[in-house]
Write an enzyme that holds these catalytic residues in place. Structure first.
Site: not given
Length: 374
Positions: A89, A93, A264, A333
């Site tokens: 990026d 942000f 993302d 997981h």
């Protein structure tokens, strides 16, 4: 970068991004490696979850370790030992998130380092230079993430400045003779006419792909869906579409239904460290006492290392004891869950069974399928 559109079902797209460093099957989810690492994971472990591409953070990697150390290693791929594609990026942000310790002007953003308070300046040109030194396979333009809520006038001024920064980003990217890809970012808050103006301006400049920015910043889900339904069909079909910073599993499903190719979010990794685990039947909070003596796997439908080797009781025990292994197993997981979801979506689009896949996704969690407007 080359984008291949393989097939579609409705607005959903099954495609492929081809880079020199590898192929990315789309729709794709990119795990976030803010500081050059997906927290607690080796690159080999991240790859084993099914990830084809990672996201790195320009702002944080600029502050630490800095461009000089990065160059000594070659680039970010060599620094973190991930020899597959990386998207970075622009840092916009993160600067936006600094709040009161930053000042935005036409030239760029003045702010104080959150690390040591040092005065720092970042602009479109500097962002392109940093991302060039990182060796990013996909570079994002420098933009202002419009806060929510914003009036139409506030959103218009922010969007138009982002367009001017987009042109500066393009010019600097070209001056550097960067051989990689540059994506534009569509802004305009929840206002469709501003999104139209933003996209028109970006198309005139010309980019290798187009991201939808300024969503998942507090607006209602209905507004996110409405903006995607309005914007995605207008993006050229031969260019990849990236929804930035999104999101929950259902957000990925709804984004794919509306034509998004790339996502993302920190959610799978951050939630894993807090014991919030995504399963085929919804979220499990592993630190809850009811898991203390549960010998069953976390998710019987999951093929990840965690689910094939450990019980809920063991994961509960690790979480209660604040063991590092617990956070690692949880992260493995959650990342695998996200990649399995994307694999399922890709397969469903290929076989023309997306509607059934989406219905099953929501039914298994006891929820209704959200409306999809034509």
């Amino acid at each position: 970068m080359k984008f291949e559109l393989i097939t579609t079902q409705g607005r959903a797209r099954r495609g492929r991004l081809v880079f020199e460093r590898g192929t990315v099957e789309t729709p794709a989810f990119m795990p976030v490696g803010t500081y050059g690492t997906v927290k607690g994971m080796t690159p080999e472990e991240v790859r084993a979850t099914g990830a084809d591409i990672l996201l790195g953070n320009t702002f944080h990697l600029w502050l630490r370790p800095g461009e000089e150390i990065m160059r000594k290693h070659g680039d970010l791929h060599d620094f973190m030992n991930w020899q597959r594609p990386i998207l970075t990026d622009s840092g916009g942000f993160q600067v936006f998130s600094l709040g009161d310790i930053r000042k935005i002007t036409e030239e760029g953003v003045h702010f104080r380092s959150p690390i040591n308070g040092e005065k720092i300046f970042m602009d479109a040109e500097k962002s392109m230079q940093i991302q060039h030194s990182l060796g990013s396979d996909v570079v994002m333009i420098f933009d202002e993430c419009t806060p929510y809520p914003a009036t139409h006038d506030e959103a218009r001024k922010s969007m138009q400045m982002s367009l001017r920064w987009a042109k500066r980003s393009r010019d600097e990217f070209d001056r550097l003779e960067n051989p990689n890809s540059l994506f534009g970012i569509i802004q305009g808050s929840v206002y469709e006419d501003l999104r139209d103006e933003s996209l028109k301006g970006l198309l005139e400049i010309g980019f290798d792909g187009y991201a939808v920015g300024g969503l998942a910043v507090g607006e209602p889900k209905e507004d996110m869906h409405r903006v995607l339904e309005h914007v995605c069909p207008q993006i050229p079909a031969d260019k990849p579409r990236y929804l930035m910073g999104v999101g929950k599993p259902e957000d990925l499903v709804e984004g794919v239904r509306r034509g998004v190719d790339m996502f993302d979010c920190v959610m799978p990794t951050r939630n894993a460290r807090n014991g919030h685990l995504f399963t085929s039947e919804g979220v499990i909070k592993i630190r809850n006492a009811r898991h203390r003596d549960d010998t069953s796997p976390l998710d019987p439908k999951c093929d990840c290392y965690t689910c094939t080797n450990y019980s809920r009781a063991y994961l509960h025990h690790l979480d209660r004891c604040n063991e590092i292994l617990g956070a690692r197993l949880n992260t493995i997981h959650n990342l695998r869950y996200y990649q399995r979801l994307m694999e399922g979506l890709r397969g469903a689009i290929e076989t023309g069974t997306l509607d059934a896949f989406v219905a099953d996704f929501y039914t298994s969690q006891g929820r209704e399928v959200p409306e999809l407007k034509d």
